[in-house]
Design an enzyme around this catalytic site. Structure first.
Site, PDB file in Angstrom:
ATOM      1  N   LYS A 113      11.552  -0.649  -0.815  1.00 32.21           N
ATOM      2  CA  LYS A 113      11.797  -0.816   0.613  1.00 32.21           C
ATOM      3  C   LYS A 113      13.137  -1.501   0.883  1.00 32.21           C
ATOM      4  O   LYS A 113      13.713  -1.332   1.949  1.00 32.21           O
ATOM      5  CB  LYS A 113      10.687  -1.645   1.256  1.00 32.21           C
ATOM      6  CG  LYS A 113       9.252  -1.226   0.960  1.00 32.21           C
ATOM      7  CD  LYS A 113       8.905   0.131   1.491  1.00 32.21           C
ATOM      8  CE  LYS A 113       7.413   0.414   1.611  1.00 32.21           C
ATOM      9  NZ  LYS A 113       6.652   0.507   0.373  1.00 32.21           N
TER      10      LYS A 113
HETATM   11  C1  LIG Z   1       5.577   1.425   0.072  1.00 31.87           C
HETATM   12  C2  LIG Z   1       5.315   1.657  -1.350  1.00 31.87           C
HETATM   13  C3  LIG Z   1       4.859   2.895  -1.815  1.00 31.87           C
HETATM   14  C4  LIG Z   1       4.508   4.028  -0.868  1.00 31.87           C
HETATM   15  O1  LIG Z   1       5.651   4.531  -0.224  1.00 31.87           O
HETATM   16  P1  LIG Z   1       5.486   5.429   1.103  1.00 31.87           P
HETATM   17  O2  LIG Z   1       6.866   5.650   1.588  1.00 31.87           O
HETATM   18  O3  LIG Z   1       4.672   4.600   2.051  1.00 31.87           O
HETATM   19  O4  LIG Z   1       4.779   6.662   0.708  1.00 31.87           O
HETATM   20  C5  LIG Z   1       4.726   3.076  -3.179  1.00 31.87           C
HETATM   21  N1  LIG Z   1       4.992   2.072  -4.044  1.00 31.87           N
HETATM   22  C6  LIG Z   1       5.423   0.866  -3.632  1.00 31.87           C
HETATM   23  C7  LIG Z   1       5.669  -0.189  -4.636  1.00 31.87           C
HETATM   24  C8  LIG Z   1       5.609   0.620  -2.276  1.00 31.87           C
HETATM   25  O5  LIG Z   1       6.051  -0.576  -1.876  1.00 31.87           O
END
Ligand SMILES: *Cc1c(COP(=O)(O)O)cnc(C)c1O
Length: 498
Positions: A113
């Site tokens: 993120k």
């Molecule tokens: C947010 C997240 C996901 C999922 O990603 P999306 O974009 O919501 O599908 C997978 N792994 C981790 C570690 C995350 O933080």
């Protein structure tokens, strides 16, 4: 380039407006009117460029009301050391001749993120200026654990912006929880809710559509916006790393220009893999996108059958950031794969909110199967994959990445497809110490963040700087609230401090 709703509203917004508003006024998500194309020659020209230039170029194709100078400035500020602890920002790690991991967790909070949320505050601040917005913005975030911290870090002490994060109080790892509850900054607030991620996301959406509350907040000088992947400003920086991975493979001679590769993405809210879909539509040579799910495998079922059915058990798993039953960004894919029929998308979404279920026509289902392959990984297989990967190659992966790696192995076995593949590695193993240590066969008596040190001792891997010292921080935002108290929490946060 203008943006339109997935639900048929005819209003067109600029990129800056789309980033400020987050959602369309009809409740739909905002999507670009058309998808820009990039030639293989233009991709090859990015091979010699650093990450921030690749990112600025790709973002510029979508954000036409931003100049290349602006975007280069923002991404140069966001994508550099020491904020990221690796000069390549999103490096590839090769584990065998056809398999690479794209490590997206070298940023401020050790999850993917950060890639979007380090640059998004620059995009939002500039968008406010471009749209002439004078009010302050309050960003509301529903998080399954990682978005919350990444958004708090990205937006902390940014002038003109406040941020409030809601997370499932009993549905995140101890490291994730303390990362959020110990957040510093004068403009932040964090609330654990008694419920799961879907409850948090539903609560945030309800606040956005509560006209009375919004009017009250407007009166107090605030507009609401979102840093979840429903905001286009979150998705567009993510498109860039798919190009960057391809450039790195070209640069290392692993593939030839134009050669198609597969990506395998651990999926929750469908934001990350949707960014890969846009990259594919733009012309990045991608064959299949493997959509990896944990035990909450609503997407596996959907890709297999064309029926999206959330009337099922919700499980708390060892990969909590994927514990989601309502994958919001699927709406954007449905729009693209249904000939941009906003009426059809609106009817799926109302069936989902009324009955928890919808079915797409066979033509749309066929389009999905041309591009996406489903991948499922059980809890036991997740832990086993972490152990096997570490024992076989000394490579340490977290629980989410393990779900994806196992899904890739299953896909290869079932399909015989041996194309080069990139597993999208979404978090550092140190965010999920307890499960990773369990996978490695370690027993431990203490729990929580003290296990960060244990994992480092057991594996010989250094603790990522953002997590070192976490154990000595005291929570600033302890406790939890009911999911129905989210509205009043927002009102208190914004209007009391006014
Ligand atoms: C947010 C997240 C996901 C999922 O990603 P999306 O974009 O919501 O599908 C997978 N792994 C981790 C570690 C995350 O933080």
């Amino acid at each position: 380039m203008l943006y339109q709703s997935t639900r048929g509203d005819t209003e067109k917004l600029s990129a800056a407006q789309a980033i400020v508003h987050g959602l369309s006024s009809d409740g739909g998500l905002l999507v670009p009117e058309s998808i820009p194309h990039i030639s293989i020659e233009a991709i090859s020209e990015l091979v010699s460029k650093p990450y921030y230039k690749r990112a600025a170029h790709i973002m510029g194709l979508f954000l036409s009301d931003f100049s290349n100078d602006e975007l280069t400035r923002y991404s140069k500020t966001a994508y550099r050391e020491p904020g990221f602890d690796h000069p390549a920002i999103a490096p590839l790690c090769k584990i065998d001749s056809k398999t690479h991991f794209m490590e997206l967790w070298h940023g401020a909070t050790c999850a993917f993120k950060d890639i979007a949320l380090q640059v998004m505050p620059h995009l939002l601040t500039a968008s406010l200026r471009k749209t002439g917005e004078k009010r302050d913005v309050c960003i509301l975030v529903a998080t399954s654990g990682d978005t919350g911290k990444a958004a708090l870090e990205g937006f902390r002490d940014v002038p003109g912006i406040k941020i409030m994060v809601f997370y499932p109080h009993d549905g995140v790892s101890e490291v994730q929880k303390l990362q959020m509850t110990s957040q510093r900054g004068a403009n932040v607030n964090v609330a654990g809710i008694q419920g799961n991620f879907d409850d948090a996301q539903t609560g945030v959406k309800a606040i956005f559509s509560d006209k009375d509350l919004c009017a009250q907040l407007n009166g107090g000088g605030y507009i609401l916006s979102s840093a979840n992947s429903i905001n286009w400003g979150r998705l567009v920086p993510q498109v860039a790393y798919y190009f960057s991975a391809y450039c790195d493979l070209l640069g290392n001679g692993e593939i030839k220009p134009g050669e198609k590769i597969n990506f395998c993405v651990p999926t929750g809210n469908f934001g990350n893999i949707l960014s890969a879909y846009y990259a594919r539509r733009m012309g990045l040579p991608i064959a299949k996108l493997i959509c990896a799910s944990n035990r909450n495998d609503v997407l596996t079922q959907f890709i297999n059958t064309g029926v999206y059915d959330m009337n099922r058990m919700f499980y708390t798993t060892v990969s909590p950031s994927m514990d989601i039953l309502v994958s919001s960004n699927l709406e954007r894919l449905l729009f693209e794969l249904s000939d941009k029929d906003g009426g059809a998308v609106a009817s799926y979404m109302s069936a989902l909110s009324e009955n928890g279920c919808y079915e797409v026509p066979s033509g749309v289902h066929g389009n999905i199967n041309d591009i996406f392959a489903p991948g499922f990984c059980s809890e036991g297989d997740t832990l086993e994959t972490i152990a096997d990967t570490f024992n076989d190659s000394g490579y340490l992966i977290d629980t989410h990445t393990a779900v994806a790696y196992k899904a890739l192995k299953n896909y290869r076995q079932a399909s015989g497809d041996r194309s080069a593949a990139v597993v999208v590695s979404t978090a550092s193993a140190f965010k999920f110490c307890e499960s990773v240590l369990e996978a490695l066969g370690q027993s431990f008596t203490t729990g929580g963040v003290a296990l960060i040190d244990t994992l480092s001792e057991v594996t010989g891997r250094p603790i990522p700087a953002p997590l070192a010292g976490l154990g000595s921080l005291a929570p600033r935002f302890p406790g939890s609230i009911g999911a129905h108290d989210m509205k009043s929490a927002v009102a208190d946060f914004l209007l009391q401090s006014n």
